[in-house]
Design a protein around this motif. Structure first.
Motif, mmCIF file in Angstrom:
data_model
loop_
_atom_site.group_PDB
_atom_site.id
_atom_site.type_symbol
_atom_site.label_atom_id
_atom_site.label_comp_id
_atom_site.label_asym_id
_atom_site.label_seq_id
_atom_site.Cartn_x
_atom_site.Cartn_y
_atom_site.Cartn_z
ATOM 1 N N ASN A 1 0.859 -1.183 0.000
ATOM 2 C CA ASN A 1 0.000 0.000 0.000
ATOM 3 C C ASN A 1 0.888 1.223 0.000
ATOM 4 N N LYS B 1 -6.868 1.154 10.603
ATOM 5 C CA LYS B 1 -7.366 -0.054 9.962
ATOM 6 C C LYS B 1 -6.872 -1.289 10.714
ATOM 7 N N LYS C 1 -2.525 -9.283 6.137
ATOM 8 C CA LYS C 1 -3.754 -9.256 5.346
ATOM 9 C C LYS C 1 -4.617 -8.083 5.783
ATOM 10 N N LYS C 2 -4.886 -7.167 4.848
ATOM 11 C CA LYS C 2 -5.792 -6.055 5.118
ATOM 12 C C LYS C 2 -7.161 -6.423 4.558
ATOM 13 N N ARG D 1 -10.628 -6.377 2.860
ATOM 14 C CA ARG D 1 -11.116 -5.487 1.806
ATOM 15 C C ARG D 1 -12.539 -5.062 2.134
ATOM 16 N N ASP E 1 -14.126 -11.684 0.656
ATOM 17 C CA ASP E 1 -12.696 -11.681 0.981
ATOM 18 C C ASP E 1 -12.410 -12.529 2.213
#
Length: 212
Positions: free
Chosen positions: A98, A153, A164-165, A167, A174
């Motif tokens: 990101n 976040k 792992k972000k 979604r 996801d």
């Protein structure tokens, strides 16, 4: 017009003004743990910790009073207590891909919220909307003020895997894929029994019943 732009610019600076506090803490290396005094960045007005700065580097004083900079690549974890709360920040390989998370090194410190086979971290970054300058047909120019705001976040990590972000727009799909190794949890997400706002509960359920 120049005065207006200058005032907006100064306002953006003051909203992000950072103070510092000294707190007792620990730095945990691969084979050693040392007690230090951490120079903790906090908001000048709210006195809340500036985690965005801590994610990139930590400044501390050693036993001789010398100030030292610690990068996330150089230690496994930092620990300290602030405002009655025990805080752990773990060094992790930055695999988030990101544009907001890049730093000078390969790792990032992330605040640990829930430990276990599945870890839950907090990630903090800043978004800015710069001033908009509009010129009318009459020749008059108007300036709409910009804003700067902090975003927090959640980040997940299974074992030593990649960060792992979740979604947001396709959260259900996801997370069903991410938790395919835990049919019970995946089903609850599919049936909307657990939603994005329940992420902490999702992590606790996974650590209690899955990933064995």
């Amino acid at each position: 017009m120049k005065k207006v732009v200058l005032l907006i610019f100064l306002g953006m600076i003051f909203t992000t003004k950072v103070d510092a506090k000294k707190v007792n803490g620990q730095i945990i290396y691969e084979n050693d743990t040392i007690d230090v005094i951490i120079k903790l960045p906090v908001s000048l007005f709210s006195q809340k910790i500036n985690y965005e700065k801590l994610q990139k580097k930590v400044q501390y004083y050693d036993s001789n009073g010398k100030k030292i900079k610690l990068l996330p690549d150089e230690a496994r974890e930092i620990r300290f207590t602030y405002d009655g709360e025990d805080i752990r920040m773990l060094s992790r390989l930055n695999t988030l891909k990101n544009r907001n998370v890049f730093s000078s090194g390969t790792h990032i410190f992330l605040r640990l919220k829930n430990d276990g086979k599945l870890k839950l971290f907090e990630y903090h970054y800043t978004e800015s909307n710069g001033p908009a300058i509009n010129t009318e047909s009459s020749g008059n120019t108007t300036v709409t003020g910009g804003t700067t705001y902090s975003i927090e976040k959640y980040i997940l990590q299974k074992g030593n895997g990649e960060l792992k972000k979740p979604r947001g727009i396709i959260f259900r799909k996801d997370m069903m894929e991410y938790f395919s190794d835990c049919p019970e949890l995946s089903q609850k997400i599919e049936q909307r029994e657990l939603k994005k706002r329940d992420l902490e509960s999702i992590v606790r359920l996974y650590n209690s019943n899955c990933g064995r």
